[in-house]
Design an enzyme around this catalytic site. Structure first.
Site, PDB file in Angstrom:
ATOM      1  CE  LYS A  20     -28.663 -18.263 -18.299  1.00  0.00           C
ATOM      2  NZ  LYS A  20     -29.421 -17.659 -17.547  1.00  0.00           N
ATOM      3  CB  THR A  66     -19.324 -22.126 -10.433  1.00  0.00           C
ATOM      4  OG1 THR A  66     -19.004 -21.030 -11.395  1.00  0.00           O
ATOM      5  CG2 THR A  66     -20.441 -21.929  -9.687  1.00  0.00           C
ATOM      6  CE  LYS A  70     -14.880 -22.131 -12.568  1.00  0.00           C
ATOM      7  NZ  LYS A  70     -14.956 -21.640 -13.956  1.00  0.00           N
ATOM      8  N   GLY A 131      -6.243 -10.500 -20.578  1.00  0.00           N
ATOM      9  CA  GLY A 131      -6.368 -11.120 -19.234  1.00  0.00           C
ATOM     10  C   GLY A 131      -5.353 -12.192 -18.940  1.00  0.00           C
ATOM     11  CB  ALA A 132      -2.454 -12.612 -17.327  1.00  0.00           C
ATOM     12  CG  ASN A 155      -3.377  -9.015 -17.059  1.00  0.00           C
ATOM     13  OD1 ASN A 155      -4.347  -8.966 -17.175  1.00  0.00           O
ATOM     14  ND2 ASN A 155      -2.738  -9.298 -15.907  1.00  0.00           N
ATOM     15  CB  THR A 157      -0.705  -6.718 -13.438  1.00  0.00           C
ATOM     16  OG1 THR A 157      -1.923  -6.076 -12.761  1.00  0.00           O
ATOM     17  CG2 THR A 157       0.652  -6.819 -12.638  1.00  0.00           C
TER      18      THR A 157
END
Ligand code: ATR
Length: 273
Positions: A20, A66, A70, A131-132, A155, A157
């Site tokens: 977008k 994107t 990255k 999340g990590a 996370n 893990t």
């Protein structure tokens, strides 16, 4: 003005057709009177650097980056801004005076969406970051700059969360890591930075993390609330998807390139409807 007077930018990704960003940047350009052209560029999985070189040769002024490029963009940049170095990833490239300057506006975009659009200051707050991976890493420095009381990184893990936290120890904010089963207490802000929503999965966050005053934000967005947002809403929390973050990271990139900050408020309202 002729179209070929415009400064050229694009978003590079694979896939990129769904992006977008062209729509958002065109709206910013119209609102600020800036004369830019912003397109999409699909890069082959092994052809990111070639695409960047081609854009520079064609006189482009910059590009957004994107998935999945990255990290490669960070490696390709000849100069990295501090927040890109901290994130280990680049979503905004500027081609200036022979340099490829890499920056990362994802984290600042998330902070702007929480603080300005949702109206929730982060100073003194307890933040739970789920999340990590790359998305979580990118928000650590911008979060710490707001002076929250605590950031708990949870996370699947544990070792990955511990490694992330190890890189971001802070004087003001208590930063700690745990597995999902180690999450204790209530949080003012819970951010889902896992990629679980992509597969319609719910990260196993306990209901006890939420109160009716919690802001629960998923970095993903779609037509429907994500499983994380639905779960948080059932606990009475206020929910938000990642669309505001998307618009704000674009506004930050636009400001880097054009030195003009677009007003995002009415655009967010328009695009959401
Ligand atoms: P991104 O760049 O989107 O952050 P990433 O770096 O691959 O992508 O990281 C994905 C994150 O989502 C990781 O923290 C991952 O947990 P692991 O480190 O244990 O792999 C997390 N994740 C992905 N699917 C998940 C799920 N179904 N439940 C919980 N966490 C999940």
């Amino acid at each position: 003005m002729r179209p070929d007077d415009a400064d050229h930018y694009c978003v590079i990704g694979n896939p990129v057709a769904h992006s977008k960003s062209p729509l958002i940047h065109a709206a910013f350009a119209a609102r600020t009177g800036q004369h830019i052209a912003y397109g999409r560029r699909l890069a082959p999985l092994d052809g990111f650097a070639d695409v960047v070189r081609d854009l520079i040769a064609k006189g482009y002024k910059g590009a957004n980056v994107t998935v999945p490029f990255k990290l490669e963009a960070a490696a390709l940049a000849t100069r990295l801004e501090e927040r890109a170095r901290a994130a280990g990833a680049v979503n905004t490239l500027s081609f200036v005076d022979g340099e490829i300057v890499g920056d990362n506006t994802d984290g600042p975009g998330l902070v702007a969406d929480i603080v300005r659009n949702a109206g929730v200051p982060l100073a003194g707050k307890r933040i739970l970051l789920l999340g990590a991976g790359g998305a979580a890493r990118g928000v650590m420095l911008p979060f710490l700059q707001q002076g929250p009381a605590a950031i708990v990184v949870a996370n699947r893990t544990l070792a990955t969360a511990e490694a992330l936290v190890g890189a971001f120890q802070d004087q003001v904010t208590q930063v700690s890591a745990c597995g999902f089963d180690g999450i204790r207490g209530e949080f003012d802000i819970v951010v889902n930075a896992t990629s679980a929503s992509l597969s319609q999965a719910l990260p196993p966050v306990p209901a006890s993390a939420f109160t009716k005053d919690t802001l629960a934000l998923d970095m993903m967005y779609g037509d429907q609330p994500t499983p994380f947002m639905q779960f948080a809403a059932r606990q009475g929390a206020r929910t938000r998807d990642g669309f505001g973050m998307l618009v704000e990271q674009a506004a930050e990139a636009f400001a880097i390139w054009r030195d003009v900050r677009p007003d995002t408020h009415d655009l967010l309202t328009t695009l959401r409807s």
